[in-house]
Every structure is written in structure tokens, then in C-alpha cells.
Design a protein around this motif. Sequence first.
Motif, PDB file in Angstrom:
ATOM      1  N   ARG A  58       0.861  -1.221   0.031  1.00 15.78           N
ATOM      2  CA  ARG A  58       0.001   0.070   0.023  1.00 15.78           C
ATOM      3  C   ARG A  58       0.755   1.259   0.164  1.00 15.78           C
ATOM      4  O   ARG A  58       1.925   1.423   0.921  1.00 15.78           O
ATOM      5  N   ILE A  59       0.474   2.025  -0.914  1.00 12.69           N
ATOM      6  CA  ILE A  59       1.643   3.289  -0.863  1.00 12.69           C
ATOM      7  C   ILE A  59       0.667   4.427  -1.307  1.00 12.69           C
ATOM      8  O   ILE A  59      -0.492   4.562  -1.264  1.00 12.69           O
ATOM      9  N   ALA A  60       1.212   5.567  -0.868  1.00 10.36           N
ATOM     10  CA  ALA A  60       0.452   6.886  -0.832  1.00 10.36           C
ATOM     11  C   ALA A  60       1.447   7.995  -1.651  1.00 10.36           C
ATOM     12  O   ALA A  60       2.635   7.866  -1.508  1.00 10.36           O
ATOM     13  N   ILE A  61       0.925   8.573  -2.472  1.00 11.39           N
ATOM     14  CA  ILE A  61       1.703   9.630  -3.318  1.00 11.39           C
ATOM     15  C   ILE A  61       0.984  11.020  -3.165  1.00 11.39           C
ATOM     16  O   ILE A  61      -0.123  11.384  -3.223  1.00 11.39           O
ATOM     17  N   GLY A  77       0.761   7.388   7.938  1.00 16.02           N
ATOM     18  CA  GLY A  77       1.794   6.324   8.183  1.00 16.02           C
ATOM     19  C   GLY A  77       1.270   5.078   8.681  1.00 16.02           C
ATOM     20  O   GLY A  77       1.819   4.023   8.732  1.00 16.02           O
ATOM     21  N   ASN A  78       0.172   4.910   9.227  1.00 15.79           N
ATOM     22  CA  ASN A  78      -0.515   3.936   9.741  1.00 15.79           C
ATOM     23  C   ASN A  78      -1.649   3.322   8.836  1.00 15.79           C
ATOM     24  O   ASN A  78      -1.907   1.810   9.087  1.00 15.79           O
ATOM     25  N   GLY A  98       8.113  12.232  13.067  1.00 23.55           N
ATOM     26  CA  GLY A  98       7.534  11.195  13.749  1.00 23.55           C
ATOM     27  C   GLY A  98       6.847  10.205  13.112  1.00 23.55           C
ATOM     28  O   GLY A  98       6.292   8.982  13.423  1.00 23.55           O
ATOM     29  N   VAL A  99       7.135  10.066  11.712  1.00 22.37           N
ATOM     30  CA  VAL A  99       6.362   8.986  10.609  1.00 22.37           C
ATOM     31  C   VAL A  99       7.479   8.018  10.877  1.00 22.37           C
ATOM     32  O   VAL A  99       8.552   8.455  10.385  1.00 22.37           O
ATOM     33  N   THR A 100       6.897   6.922  10.880  1.00 21.58           N
ATOM     34  CA  THR A 100       7.869   5.717  10.861  1.00 21.58           C
ATOM     35  C   THR A 100       8.180   4.697   9.686  1.00 21.58           C
ATOM     36  O   THR A 100       8.968   4.078   9.555  1.00 21.58           O
TER      37      THR A 100
END
Length: 508
Positions: A58-61, A77-78, A98-100
Amino acid sequence: MAHQSDISSPRLDLLRREVEQSVLKPFRTHGWSISDTSEYAHEDLIKITAQRGMEKIRIAILYSSSGISNLRYRALGNEVDHIFFHGQPYMLESFAAGVTIPVVPLSSFFPFLVALNKRIEPDRSPQLPIQRPKTVKRLTAEQPIDAVFARLQQFTSVNLAAKLVKRRAADADLAMTPEVVASKSTGIAFSLRSALDYIVSTPGDRLNKRVLGLYYGTMAFAQAEMLASPSGPIDLDEVEGMTKQGHGLYTLAGPNGVFSDLRIGVLATGFLPQWASFLGYDITNYPTRKARSFGDIEKQPQGTVCSLRDLFSSVPEIDDLFSEVFNGAVNWLSVRYDDKTNMRFSVHGMAEKKYDSTYGLFHDRSGEISVERLSKAGWPLAEIQRVEDFVGPGTLFRARVDHAGHDVWWSVLPTHSSPFGTRSTLLLPTVGGLRDYRTIVAVTLYALSIMARYMPSAWRRIEGGDDDQYLALIKASLSVWERVLPEHFLESIAGEIVHTAQPGSFFG
């Protein structure tokens, strides 16, 4: 399934086009299916879910690295495994604090995709470093073969051969005593004098004389090749000792004694296995005994006996004649870069990166080579598949070439090139696992020399009888080998890449 928001925006329209070109098309080209695409106009964001086999990602752009708040970044990020952003980063450390999961430019999508592919088929980069010449020698002459012979002739001088030995030792960062330099250079000079005496022919020479001269010239070249190497034998006596137990090859005539019935096998003793071992081949399964009959061939280790047809199928320069004389698969493929799959372009001015894997196209003109044969060839290939929409003769394969530790993917492939229009080909392993052009030719010449000397009736049928279809094949091959072999051996002896050209030509 695709989900789109009711409201669009110029930024989302631009991002949609970019994602289609830079993400969705590459995903599909690499065998991934898109199970979900969701668009969020108020955030200029697209989320994608892709799957290949058991792997799901799963990706986000984002249109911009600063297009959403830190709180939304953390929530995103979750929701996904990887976040990409279009354009250049702006205050990324603050917005994505804070994004892991990784938050990276869209320009890094290709290495991300390759890493995903390697989860399915692991990296196959060569474990041992491949030694390649670092310098290029360019030879220009009206007859390029004359320039090649001139360079080989120079090493018949013991003094110039000594300079060669010292240079190659220095290139390998290896200390060498004056005594070893002297013994090596004497051996090189003698071997090359012998090779040049054997290999030079005239148009009026009989066919059997050309075969024998080229075979023994090739053996002498191979001796010089080993002596010139810093890690090779130290004197001519050591090399000649390899020949005391024979050639390391044998032939077996078929029941009808014809060209197509002849079988050739490798042995664990003699010159050929010593040369093969020097070149890095595994000879542990080479047999100690010859097959005495066709029934014995099945008892020999797999891959240690072949036919003359198998050997000629490894000569790309005569592919037209080969297809006229024989049917079935050839033993080579042409290779080229895959523009469609590699995505080698910069995104919004960002510099192109170096990758550990590159996708190549492999063309089998015969259409008879299988994916299984390619996978067993010993090359660092993965994801081998047929290109189903290929239009043209034969079969086209696409494969990932893994080359970790090498900037250029070409350097991990043992490509063969020659002046006869075969600049980039790969030879599949043949008898004894051999795939270096000069070793395969040496075995072929050995078989022809045996036939010319000890099978006179079969040879007569080739020169003007029932088997005359093989005559043109042999003559064409000899013409190719007389031109190509000296150049290949010049490269291996001098430890340099050799490029030849005529004055005024594109490469001249």
C-alpha cells in the motif's frame, strides 16, 4: 477498484497523470495488479494498493511534501507502507516528524519497485567479483585484422612480452620476481610465434589445412593467455605439461559415420580442463574416462557430451546458414536494454541514481529456447518471462539483471561481440558448461580436425558428396573464426578491451 473524490483540482489532475506514468504503468509492466486506487482532492493525495502473488503493498503519493499536516502524516503512516511525494522536498523533517515509514521523492519509485520484486525473486548478483579489463585499446586500419596481428606480433619479442607481464602484474597489485617475469615472457613469445605460424592462412589453402592450423593456433593462443595472466603458469614447461595427457577432449563417431552423428566429450585430464579451470569453470564433474559407444553417453555426467550441431549453434555470426542446415534452437540470445521497464529518467530535474538491478531484453531468434534454459544458464537473472506482445521472429524475454557492486549491468553478463554484426549476444552453456566463445570454438575445431584427419570418408562426403550441405557452414565458420579469434585472444593476453574499426567509420 478505483475510488475518486467528487471534487478535483489542477494539482490532483497533474498528480494523476504523473502517477499513471510513473507508478501505475511500471507496476503493471512488472506484473503487479492494482486492486485499489483512491484519490483525495482536498489533500492532493492518491493511495494505491498493488499485489503480485502473495506480496501486497500500500503506498500513498502526495502532490507536495508539505501538502498535509504533521498530524495527517502520522495517520497516513498507519494506513500505508510507503509515502512518496511529487516534486522537491520542503521542510520534510518538520512536516513528516514522527512518521515511522519511508517518506521519499517519487523519483525513487523505481528502486522501491525493484526491491519489491526482489521479495518475490531474491537478488542474484554474482557472489565473486568479476574481473574486467580497465583499459581500452582502439585499433584503426583499412584491414582491422592486420592491426590485431601487428599487436600480437609485438609480443613475440621477449622484451615487449616482459613489459606486458610487468604491466599486468602491476595492474593486479601483485609482486613478481625478475625470474618469473623472464620465464613468463619467454613462454609468451614462443607461444605467440607458434600461434601466428599456425593461424595465418591463404585463400588457396585446403579446407583441412585451415582447420588444423586454426585449431593448433588456438591452442597456442590459449597457452599465451595463461602465461600472460599474473595468476597463471610461470613458464612454458608448466603449460606444456598440461598437454602431456592429451587435449582433454574426445570424439565418438555415430553408426553412420556422418557429420551430424559425431559426438564430442570433455575429460578431466589434458589441456582443455586445465584451461577451463584457469578461466573459472567448475570441472569437478568432468569424467576421467571416455564414452566408448553411444550407449555409454548416458552414463557420462550430464552436460559433458554434445553433438557438432550443439557447438555450431553457439556461433551467432552464421545464424542464417545454421538455420538452413539445421532445425531447432540456437544456443545464443541477443541482449539489449529494456527502455520500457527500467524507467531511466529524472523526475523534475532530480539526478538519475545508480541501481543494483537493471531490466534487459533477451531475443531468441529461433523461438525454441525456454525460460527454464535461461534460468539454468548461470547468469544473474531473475523474473524471467516471455514478452507476450512481442512482434517479430522468435521469442523475446524480459529479465532482471542483478549487479550489486557493479555500476553497469553489462559487466556481470559474459556478452560476446564481433565485427560480424553480433555486438551483444549471450552464449548459453554448452559441453562442459563452456560459454566463452573462444573455448567453444576450440572444441569445435578439435572435432573438425579429428574428422579431417581420421574420418576421410566422412570428410569427402562433406567436400563434395551427400553431406555437402555442411561445407558452406564450415567455410563460413572458418572465415569468421580467422577474424574473431585473434582479436579475442589479443584482449585476453593484453588484458585490455580491444575495439577495431576502419578509417572514417563511425567507430574509427
